[in-house]
Scaffold this active site. Structure first.
Site, PDB file in Angstrom:
ATOM      1  N   ASP A  17       0.026 -13.913  62.110  1.00 51.70           N
ATOM      2  CA  ASP A  17       0.292 -13.130  61.072  1.00 51.70           C
ATOM      3  C   ASP A  17      -0.485 -11.786  60.887  1.00 51.70           C
ATOM      4  OD1 ASP A  17       1.422 -12.748  58.677  1.00 51.70           O
ATOM      5  OD2 ASP A  17       0.131 -14.008  57.588  1.00 51.70           O
ATOM      6  N   GLU A  89      10.718  -7.289  58.817  1.00 55.17           N
ATOM      7  CA  GLU A  89      11.194  -7.685  57.219  1.00 55.17           C
ATOM      8  C   GLU A  89      12.352  -6.550  56.789  1.00 55.17           C
ATOM      9  OE1 GLU A  89       9.073  -9.099  53.126  1.00 55.17           O
ATOM     10  OE2 GLU A  89       8.256  -9.334  55.518  1.00 55.17           O
ATOM     11  N   LYS A 125      13.296 -10.864  58.511  1.00 53.13           N
ATOM     12  CA  LYS A 125      12.639 -11.722  57.297  1.00 53.13           C
ATOM     13  C   LYS A 125      13.471 -11.141  56.207  1.00 53.13           C
ATOM     14  CE  LYS A 125       8.043 -12.345  57.102  1.00 53.13           C
ATOM     15  NZ  LYS A 125       6.703 -12.068  57.037  1.00 53.13           N
ATOM     16  N   THR A 149      11.066 -15.434  53.568  1.00 52.49           N
ATOM     17  CA  THR A 149       9.648 -15.274  53.327  1.00 52.49           C
ATOM     18  C   THR A 149       9.714 -15.291  51.664  1.00 52.49           C
ATOM     19  OG1 THR A 149       7.914 -14.034  53.610  1.00 52.49           O
ATOM     20  CG2 THR A 149       9.997 -12.737  53.292  1.00 52.49           C
ATOM     21  N   PHE A 171       4.581 -19.874  51.082  1.00 51.11           N
ATOM     22  CA  PHE A 171       3.232 -19.108  51.067  1.00 51.11           C
ATOM     23  C   PHE A 171       2.216 -20.006  50.474  1.00 51.11           C
ATOM     24  CE2 PHE A 171       4.234 -14.274  51.365  1.00 51.11           C
ATOM     25  CZ  PHE A 171       4.828 -14.616  52.337  1.00 51.11           C
TER      26      PHE A 171
END
Length: 316
Positions: A17, A89, A125, A149, A171
């Site tokens: 990440d 993203e 994403k 996400t 998350f």
């Protein structure tokens, strides 16, 4: 004795990440994930200045085009160090706009393909809003794979799986943060950790009903949360926690395994049911909106940096 990281890899796919290319090269993960916050941090590193300058050149004086090129440039560099996929993203400002999210995703995939990167190595994403799920559904039908996400609620998880998303990123750490603040405590024991419990519930639901969508635990605050989810399809881990796992010897026990016979009720969601079910989860409502704002704020900071470089190039 092997390290916890080596042992963990036997149960779950480990993903880095980070937007730090050197970190991806060091840890040799299968995949890597990026977001505007990670790229903003990486953009301040002089070692990556050439990527920014290249994006400015390719953007031809257009700030938005330069931003797209920058995301793809970092993604390409990361892919040079990993065997799998990189997640890139879509602009957080498009989180509630299905059509424009699709357009942006196709734009990014087009840039990757023009640079010789096949779409099979890229995950787009998208925020796990109702509109994001609809965008993901259409993109998946066209062979553009999506990583959903900013996922905090069970309603989001069900909607994304029904949409056929390639994977989701619940998350863990941000869920933990919210509940820790709400309870006014310094820590929550792992056995009671709501972030761990959320991913466990989603994983078991997906496996019970045979969804192809994979679960990738994300946003960890401590190694214990990661180890409690050993067996999850994928786990995306920040470099500092990768370091801790790599430096700690020990065998990791698998915690999650598919159980297709589990006594779990299937959930049917249309848009109205999704919005109500998600709205019932105060934590998820607050963290989703907060996450979108935070990603947007960092993207705008990155955009200002890019705009200044574009202006300087025009003046040169």
């Amino acid at each position: 004795m092997s390290s916890q990281l080596e042992s963990l890899r036997r149960h779950s796919v480990v993903v880095a990440d980070t937007g730090d290319i050197d970190a991806a090269a060091r840890w040799k993960p299968q995949d890597a994930t990026t977001n505007p916050s990670l790229l903003l941090a990486a953009a301040g590193n002089p070692r990556y200045r050439h990527l920014i300058e290249d994006a400015v050149t390719r953007g031809k004086g257009d700030t938005e085009a330069t931003m797209d090129q920058l995301f793809v440039s970092f993604g390409r560099e990361i892919l040079g160090h990993i065997p799998g996929r990189v997640s890139t993203e879509v602009d957080a400002r498009l989180s509630f706009d299905t059509a424009r999210s699709i357009d942006k995703a196709k734009r990014l995939i087009g840039l990757y393909e023009a640079a010789g990167v096949p779409r099979s190595r890229v995950l787009i994403k998208l925020a796990s809003t109702w509109e994001g799920a609809r965008a993901g559904e259409r993109l998946e039908r066209e062979g553009i794979h999506c990583n959903m996400t900013l996922l905090f609620s069970f309603a989001q998880a069900v909607a994304c799986a029904d949409a056929g998303a390639t994977l989701i990123s619940p998350f863990v750490g941000r869920i933990y943060d919210w509940h820790r603040a709400a309870r006014k405590v310094d820590d929550i024991p792992l056995a009671e950790d709501p972030g761990v419990a959320s991913v466990t519930r989603i994983y078991r639901y997906y496996k019970r009903f045979g969804y192809a969508t994979q679960v990738m635990g994300a946003s960890f605050r401590k190694t214990g949360q990661i180890l409690e989810l050993a067996g999850c399809d994928l786990l995306t881990i920040a470099p500092d926690l990768l370091e801790k796992l790599a430096s700690t010897p020990g065998e990791v026990e698998r915690r999650l395994s598919p159980d297709p016979t589990a006594d779990i009720a299937r959930v049917a969601l249309d848009e109205q049911a999704f919005r109500w079910m998600h709205n019932e989860d105060q934590m998820a409502v607050e963290k989703l909106s907060d996450g979108i704002r935070r990603f947007d704020a960092d993207a705008r900071k990155l955009e200002k940096l890019v705009a200044a470089l574009v202006g300087a190039k025009r003046a040169a």
